[in-house]
Design a protein around this motif. Structure first.
Motif, PDB file in Angstrom:
ATOM      1  N   THR A 438       0.713  -1.084   0.141  1.00 19.24           N
ATOM      2  CA  THR A 438       0.094  -0.011  -0.123  1.00 19.24           C
ATOM      3  C   THR A 438       0.913   1.132  -0.112  1.00 19.24           C
ATOM      4  O   THR A 438       0.569   2.341  -0.725  1.00 19.24           O
ATOM      5  CB  THR A 438      -0.832   0.017   1.403  1.00 19.24           C
ATOM      6  N   MET A 457      -7.080   1.976   4.288  1.00 15.71           N
ATOM      7  CA  MET A 457      -6.543   2.030   2.857  1.00 15.71           C
ATOM      8  C   MET A 457      -6.430   0.805   2.014  1.00 15.71           C
ATOM      9  O   MET A 457      -5.838   0.870   0.944  1.00 15.71           O
ATOM     10  CB  MET A 457      -5.050   2.542   3.053  1.00 15.71           C
ATOM     11  N   MET A 480      -3.756   3.450  -6.178  1.00 17.33           N
ATOM     12  CA  MET A 480      -4.375   4.416  -4.949  1.00 17.33           C
ATOM     13  C   MET A 480      -4.150   5.903  -5.222  1.00 17.33           C
ATOM     14  O   MET A 480      -3.208   6.162  -5.680  1.00 17.33           O
ATOM     15  CB  MET A 480      -3.618   3.850  -3.748  1.00 17.33           C
ATOM     16  N   LEU A 484      -4.587   8.138   0.146  1.00 15.55           N
ATOM     17  CA  LEU A 484      -4.468   6.818   0.403  1.00 15.55           C
ATOM     18  C   LEU A 484      -2.832   6.440   0.701  1.00 15.55           C
ATOM     19  O   LEU A 484      -2.643   5.901   1.693  1.00 15.55           O
ATOM     20  CB  LEU A 484      -5.267   6.032  -0.245  1.00 15.55           C
ATOM     21  N   ARG A 487      -1.341   7.795   3.677  1.00 14.50           N
ATOM     22  CA  ARG A 487      -2.242   7.306   4.611  1.00 14.50           C
ATOM     23  C   ARG A 487      -1.205   5.865   4.920  1.00 14.50           C
ATOM     24  O   ARG A 487      -0.987   5.694   6.031  1.00 14.50           O
ATOM     25  CB  ARG A 487      -3.480   7.196   4.653  1.00 14.50           C
TER      26      ARG A 487
END
Length: 562
Positions: A438, A457, A480, A484, A487
């Motif tokens: 992520t 997320m 993403m 996000l 984050r």
């Protein structure tokens, strides 16, 4: 000359190897008055250091150091060791133990003599009270546990509860760990060994309850927090209103993760986001975070990693796998089948294998997508290599693997990060890699107990129906969003730099039975104010404060002092 040479050679070969345990007598030699006074002044909270398996060297190193540090802070520290009582325990592992012998004789035949005596020898040099399991169990309780573990139908053990305590769950987890498998079917000695772990779990439950009712402990600290006996010590402590602190070594060198109430496998799933989402985010902190995440591709800043020389060249990866990176790809990351087999209420599937097989079956019907299944390298490179390989299970279900499914075996040097960076989305079950994916802006679907779940997320599935709806939406149109992704990077910083607490005196080593050794010359190094990470840990054990190392504040202070 020949006779003299022979004497020298015999002296060398007969000499005992150096002990992997800390040499506390040598460390205390120049601090005797300091330590003696600390023992006399220790009138504070009662703390139980429940090492239990003295032969688990990685645990004994850290926990003996904590015992000293807590005593220096005024705590009344007690130690708990198994004195060859349990018929099954965390020290039993099939790759070092004959299963037939273990099923018949348990650890007493070979393991106990290498476990209790050296652990007891180390701890008694500290002058702290050391309790033995057998002191807190009656002959009636032993007989009752032996009878129940022999008579209960074996398929009822996993769900068995004693006074609402999950005795059977930890017994099953212990047996699965012994066999290094995600299930016990097909193992000729599985039932006998499961019954041993169940018997041990019952004994540990009775023992812990009597111990905790004998002393006014305010907290109990011990490694793992699952399996036998640690899982049951935690179960009873929570019921007896004794604060539980569990810990494990982490990836980053010198670092450990501590958690309140339960094993981090559980607590990180529900950790409040307020603790990290409002970090003052700066370019310097972001750069530090991303530099570390990039280092994980080769493991240069870690003491736990799985590839010496990972293959990162995409053309060579494509050639090895037969995948076409110019077409849409979705990644899939597995876990080791046996590891931490506990109940997680949010999982979409009953187990990881079911998730793997149903996902492959789904992608068989989506030929426009390519699925890259990266099997966890720890299957063969971990401390306890798996005896239930995922690829073997896949080939049982799919004698002919779908043409759009590409399997990356655990022995492959293909870089997980390089391969996943070419995917438009990645699906995970419980891997920690979700934190890194992520942070790279890769859309991530969570089907299991991965810690990135519930952090705002990822796409989290809590049912099979939710999971397949998320798969139906693949591939995503874009990566993403910047919001996000930032984050995710904040959480990565929190996870790797704040939740992983550094202890500089735990030095990496390749010698002995642990990835680290205690490197101190004086216990003055363990006094309050000398080591911030140790202060954070001890404060958490003593007063329940958060196990968070505020690394961002140190960075701010350093900048302000320039």
């Amino acid at each position: 000359m020949k006779s003299l040479a022979g004497k020298v050679w015999r002296r060398i070969t007969e000499a005992k190897p150096p002990s992997p345990y800390p040499d506390w007598p040598a460390i205390l030699k120049n601090d005797r008055d300091l330590w003696k006074n600390a023992l006399v002044r220790a009138k504070g909270p009662h703390v139980l250091i429940a090492t239990s398996a003295g032969g688990f060297v990685a645990g004994a190193i850290v926990e003996s150091a904590l015992a000293v540090a807590l005593t220096l802070r005024g705590a009344q520290v007690h130690i708990l060791l198994c004195d060859e009582l349990l018929p099954g325990c965390i020290q039993g592992m099939l790759h070092t133990t004959d299963p037939e012998e273990y099923a018949t004789h348990g650890p007493q035949r070979r393991l106990c003599a290498q476990c209790f005596p050296p652990g007891m020898e180390m701890y008694k040099t500290l002058g702290l009270p050391v309790h033995r399991f057998s002191e807190f169990i009656t002959t009636e309780e032993q007989a009752s546990a032996r009878q129940l573990s022999a008579e209960i139908p074996h398929d009822e053990i996993a769900n068995y509860k004693l006074d609402e305590l999950a005795v059977g769950e930890h017994a099953l987890a212990g047996a699965l760990r012994f066999f290094a498998r995600g299930e016990l079917s097909g193992e000729p000695h599985a039932e006998a060994i499961l019954r041993r772990y169940f018997n041990a779990a019952l004994l540990t439950t009775h023992m812990t309850r009597r111990l905790l009712r004998s002393y006014p402990f305010t907290s109990a600290c011990f490694h793992h927090g699952i399996y036998v006996p640690q899982g049951l010590i935690g179960e009873v402590a929570r019921q007896e209103k004794v604060r539980v602190v569990n810990w494990n070594p982490t990836y980053r060198k010198h670092c450990f993760i501590f958690s309140h109430h339960d094993t981090y496998h559980h607590t990180l799933l529900d950790e409040p986001t307020e603790g990290w989402e409002n970090i003052a985010w700066t370019p310097e902190i972001e750069e530090e975070t991303m530099d570390y995440l990039k280092s994980r591709w080769q493991g240069t800043k870690d003491w736990i990693w799985f590839h010496e020389k990972p293959q990162e060249e995409l053309s060579l990866i494509a050639a090895e796998l037969g995948v076409d990176f110019s077409r849409p790809c979705v990644g899939m990351l597995t876990n080791v089948m046996w590891d931490a087999q506990l109940h997680y209420r949010a999982n979409a599937f009953p187990n990881m294998l079911e998730w793997v097989l149903q996902t492959i079956r789904y992608f068989e019907s989506r030929p426009e997508l390519q699925l890259l299944v990266r099997v966890h390298p720890a299957e063969i490179r971990g401390t306890l290599p798996s005896r239930q390989p995922i690829i073997a299970e896949i080939r049982k279900a799919f004698p002919t693997v779908p043409k759009n499914v590409f399997l990356i075996p655990p022995e492959s040097q293909v870089s997980t990060y390089a391969a996943m960076s070419q995917c438009s989305a990645v699906i995970i079950y419980g891997t920690k890699t979700g934190v890194e994916l992520t942070s790279m802006g890769i859309p991530t679907i969570v089907a299991g107990e991965a810690w990135i779940r519930n952090k705002g997320m990822t796409m989290d599935a809590s049912s099979v129906e939710e999971y397949f709806k998320l798969l139906d939406a693949l591939p995503p149109n874009e990566k993403m969003s910047p919001r996000l992704t930032e984050r995710a990077r904040k959480y990565a910083y929190h996870f790797f730099f704040r939740r992983m607490i550094p202890l500089s005196f735990m030095e990496p080593t390749t010698i002995g039975q642990a990835p680290y050794r205690l490197a101190i010359e004086s216990i003055e190094q363990m006094l309050p104010g000398r080591e911030l990470g140790l202060d954070v840990i001890c404060d958490g054990i003593l007063d329940g404060s958060a196990f968070v190392y505020r690394a961002e504040l140190l960075k701010t202070e350093a900048v302000a002092s320039v």
